[in-house]
Design an enzyme around this catalytic site. Structure first.
Site, short mmCIF file in Angstrom:
data_model
loop_
_atom_site.label_atom_id
_atom_site.label_comp_id
_atom_site.label_asym_id
_atom_site.label_seq_id
_atom_site.Cartn_x
_atom_site.Cartn_y
_atom_site.Cartn_z
N GLN A 124 3.67 0.00 2.28
CA GLN A 124 3.70 -0.92 3.42
C GLN A 124 4.93 -0.67 4.28
O GLN A 124 4.85 -0.67 5.51
CB GLN A 124 3.67 -2.37 2.92
CG GLN A 124 2.34 -2.71 2.25
CD GLN A 124 2.26 -4.11 1.70
OE1 GLN A 124 3.21 -4.89 1.82
NE2 GLN A 124 1.14 -4.45 1.10
N ARG A 164 -5.17 -10.95 -8.35
CA ARG A 164 -5.17 -9.94 -9.42
C ARG A 164 -4.92 -10.58 -10.80
O ARG A 164 -5.39 -10.08 -11.81
CB ARG A 164 -4.16 -8.83 -9.13
CG ARG A 164 -4.48 -8.13 -7.81
CD ARG A 164 -4.18 -6.67 -7.78
NE ARG A 164 -4.45 -6.13 -6.46
CZ ARG A 164 -5.66 -5.72 -6.03
NH1 ARG A 164 -6.70 -5.76 -6.83
NH2 ARG A 164 -5.81 -5.27 -4.81
N ARG A 172 7.52 -13.78 0.78
CA ARG A 172 7.71 -12.38 0.38
C ARG A 172 8.75 -11.69 1.26
O ARG A 172 8.94 -12.06 2.42
CB ARG A 172 6.36 -11.65 0.42
CG ARG A 172 5.40 -12.22 -0.62
CD ARG A 172 4.08 -11.55 -0.62
NE ARG A 172 4.16 -10.16 -1.07
CZ ARG A 172 3.12 -9.35 -1.13
NH1 ARG A 172 1.93 -9.78 -0.77
NH2 ARG A 172 3.26 -8.12 -1.56
N LYS A 197 -9.27 -1.81 -0.24
CA LYS A 197 -8.56 -2.78 0.60
C LYS A 197 -7.58 -2.08 1.53
O LYS A 197 -7.55 -2.34 2.74
CB LYS A 197 -7.84 -3.79 -0.31
CG LYS A 197 -7.02 -4.83 0.44
CD LYS A 197 -6.80 -6.07 -0.39
CE LYS A 197 -5.67 -5.93 -1.40
NZ LYS A 197 -4.32 -5.92 -0.77
N SER A 198 -6.79 -1.17 0.99
CA SER A 198 -5.79 -0.47 1.82
C SER A 198 -6.46 0.32 2.93
O SER A 198 -6.01 0.32 4.08
CB SER A 198 -4.97 0.50 0.96
OG SER A 198 -4.22 -0.21 0.01
N ASP A 228 -0.66 -2.16 -8.50
CA ASP A 228 -1.57 -3.32 -8.43
C ASP A 228 -2.41 -3.47 -9.70
O ASP A 228 -3.07 -4.50 -9.88
CB ASP A 228 -2.50 -3.19 -7.22
CG ASP A 228 -1.75 -3.34 -5.90
OD1 ASP A 228 -0.61 -3.83 -5.92
OD2 ASP A 228 -2.31 -2.96 -4.86
N ARG A 255 -6.48 -0.29 7.23
CA ARG A 255 -6.01 0.78 8.12
C ARG A 255 -7.06 1.19 9.14
O ARG A 255 -6.73 1.48 10.29
CB ARG A 255 -5.53 1.96 7.28
CG ARG A 255 -4.15 1.68 6.62
CD ARG A 255 -3.91 2.60 5.44
NE ARG A 255 -2.56 2.49 4.88
CZ ARG A 255 -2.14 1.54 4.04
NH1 ARG A 255 -2.95 0.56 3.69
NH2 ARG A 255 -0.90 1.54 3.58
N GLY A 289 0.09 -9.12 2.70
CA GLY A 289 1.33 -8.39 2.94
C GLY A 289 1.08 -7.12 3.74
O GLY A 289 1.89 -6.74 4.61
N SER A 317 7.36 2.03 -1.24
CA SER A 317 6.41 1.04 -0.74
C SER A 317 5.61 1.63 0.41
O SER A 317 6.17 2.03 1.44
CB SER A 317 7.16 -0.21 -0.26
OG SER A 317 6.34 -0.93 0.65
C1 S3P Z 1 -0.51 -1.61 -0.13
C2 S3P Z 1 0.66 -1.21 -0.71
C3 S3P Z 1 1.20 -1.80 -1.92
C4 S3P Z 1 0.14 -2.61 -2.68
C5 S3P Z 1 -0.67 -3.49 -1.78
C6 S3P Z 1 -1.36 -2.66 -0.71
C7 S3P Z 1 -0.94 -0.95 1.12
O1 S3P Z 1 2.25 -2.67 -1.59
O2 S3P Z 1 0.75 -3.38 -3.68
O3 S3P Z 1 -1.66 -4.19 -2.52
O4 S3P Z 1 -2.12 -1.08 1.50
O5 S3P Z 1 -0.12 -0.26 1.74
P1 S3P Z 1 3.78 -2.15 -1.39
O6 S3P Z 1 3.80 -1.20 -0.28
O7 S3P Z 1 4.55 -3.39 -1.10
O8 S3P Z 1 4.14 -1.53 -2.70
#
Ligand code: S3P
Length: 429
Positions: free
Chosen positions: A166, A390, A119, A19-20, A318, A24, A91, A164
């Site tokens: 993100q 999840r 959030r 997913k991440s 996660d 990107r 998010g 984080s």
């Molecule tokens: C993610 C970072 C994580 C993770 C999310 C995906 C990302 O969040 O929990 O599912 O793709 O950068 P945080 O950066 O808020 O920890």
């Protein structure tokens, strides 16, 4: 979805793309020159929200099965959106996109679903504002909807209070549009896909590690154009985690999960399984597009309790719902600490995990930054997912060893990150 206990999960499976990484590729491909071809793209609702947003920003993106082609327009090629950018439940879309939008010469608004709009966004509003961005919470509650207008960005050094990815990625992406260098130090290392992938796309970005290699600073120097790439997305270890857990706790099981990304900033679950006595073997280890990949072989094991705390937490954040499920059927006590970030995920996961484990008859005590779980036998229950994907998947695994039936309420929320989750099960029966 109604589930009951089973034995003998056997077979070879693969899980959808990470997913991440999928988010990107679309984002970086959109602000790169030329074409980005993405194979094994995750067609989950979150990543589709990212595609939708970049289309609204004028990028032509083609989808054919799990191949996505992004016709990038370069760093300054996005156009003003005609309506509010809808990020759904995501998010990652919200925070990374905000970093890019902060550097654009047009205004934009971002909003999502009820969970997303609750959030915390102050964590990006503050550093972006320090960089000279004009970004605000429309309802003045530190959350989305967000309103972004053009600002002159300058590089900063940001000592992030949270680990984080993100937050880190948001600041680094804004750094592409800033005057001078931007750097981010985090209290412990969070996933580094942005650093690895931006480098592949041609950005001048580097990571500087402290001697103990846990604290890292990512540094980006603007000026380079990004160029479209061909990317094959590794299987998502966060999705593999459910089948790793199933393979370990369902009697008489042996599961081979192929092509899973095992980037060390994501693979904390493997260490925890090993600490709990899990029989896991990594096969065929290799590196593709800067990311480590392996096939994971899992066999039924007698698990015991463990302590999970400190720098490993961001590398498995996660996976805590499914780790908690393994702990609930393991021998002895498991302690999870330093994981207050769970409170600000799609739901307050300390609460949702503990409430649902308790409903299944588990002895569990919540804490401000984690929980204490005493393993034993679970019994079937109605699981309140609160639409958290999840939680739905972790408790589907719990159901497989519970006495009696378990009902996963609103189980369709798995579509956020793993639309074919229940189909993968069928392959193992
Ligand atoms: C993610 C970072 C994580 C993770 C999310 C995906 C990302 O969040 O929990 O599912 O793709 O950068 P945080 O950066 O808020 O920890």
């Amino acid at each position: 979805m109604e589930l009951c206990s089973i034995t003998g999960l056997r077979g070879k499976i693969s899980v959808p793309g990470d997913k991440s990484v999928s988010h990107r590729c679309v984002m970086f491909g959109s602000i790169a020159r030329g074409t980005t071809e993405i194979h094994r793209f995750l067609e989950g609702a979150d990543c589709l929200a990212t595609i939708r947003c970049f289309r609204t920003l004028g990028i032509d993106i083609e989808e054919k099965e799990d191949t996505v082609t992004v016709h990038g327009k370069g760093l300054h090629g996005l156009s003003a959106p005609e309506h509010i950018l809808d990020v759904g439940n995501s998010g990652t879309t919200t925070r990374l996109l905000s970093g890019i939008l902060a550097g654009q010469p047009f205004e934009s608004k971002i909003s999502g679903d009820e969970s997303l709009n609750a959030r915390p966004m102050k964590r990006i509003i503050e550093p972006l504002s320090q960089m000279g961005a004009n970004i605000s919470s429309i309802l003045r509650n530190g959350c989305a909807p967000l309103y972004i207008t053009p600002g002159e960005l300058h590089g900063i050094h940001y000592d992030s209070p949270v680990a984080s990815a993100q937050v880190k990625s948001c600041i680094l992406l804004a750094g592409l549009y800033a005057e001078g260098e931007t750097s981010v130090t985090e209290p412990s290392l969070s996933r580094n896909h942005t650093e690895l992938m931006l480098k592949e796309f041609g950005a001048d970005i580097r990571s500087v590690y402290a001697l103990d290699s846990t604290k890292a600073t990512a540094v980006i120097t603007p000026g380079n154009e990004l160029y479209g790439q061909k990317v094959t997305v590794p299987g998502d270890i966060s999705s593999a985690a459910y089948f790793i857990a199933a393979g370990l706790i369902v009697p008489d099981s042996e599961i081979l999960i192929e092509n899973v990304g095992i980037n060390p900033t994501r693979a904390g679950i493997l260490k925890v399984c090993e600490d709990m006595g899990g029989d896991i073997t990594l096969l065929n280890e290799r590196v593709e597009g800067g990311e480590k990949i392996a096939d994971i072989l899992v066999r039924t094991s007698r698990l015991h309790g463990t302590v999970i705390q400190g720098d490993i937490i961001p590398t498995l954040i996660d996976e805590i719902p499914v780790i908690a499920v393994m702990a609930a059927v393991a021998e002895g006590t498991t302690i999870i600490r330093d994981a207050a970030e769970l409170k600000v995920k799609e739901t307050d996961r300390i609460e949702t995990i503990c409430d649902n484990l308790a409903a299944m008859g588990c002895k569990v005590t919540p804490a401000a930054d984690g929980m204490v779980i005493t393993g034993g036998k679970l019994k079937g229950a109605a699981i309140h997912t609160l639409l958290d994907h999840r939680i739905a998947m972790a408790f589907s695994i719990a159901a497989l060893t519970a006495e009696g039936n378990t009902k996963i309420l609103d189980s369709q929320c798995v579509e956020v990150s793993y639309p074919t989750f229940y189909d993968t099960f069928e392959e193992l029966l």
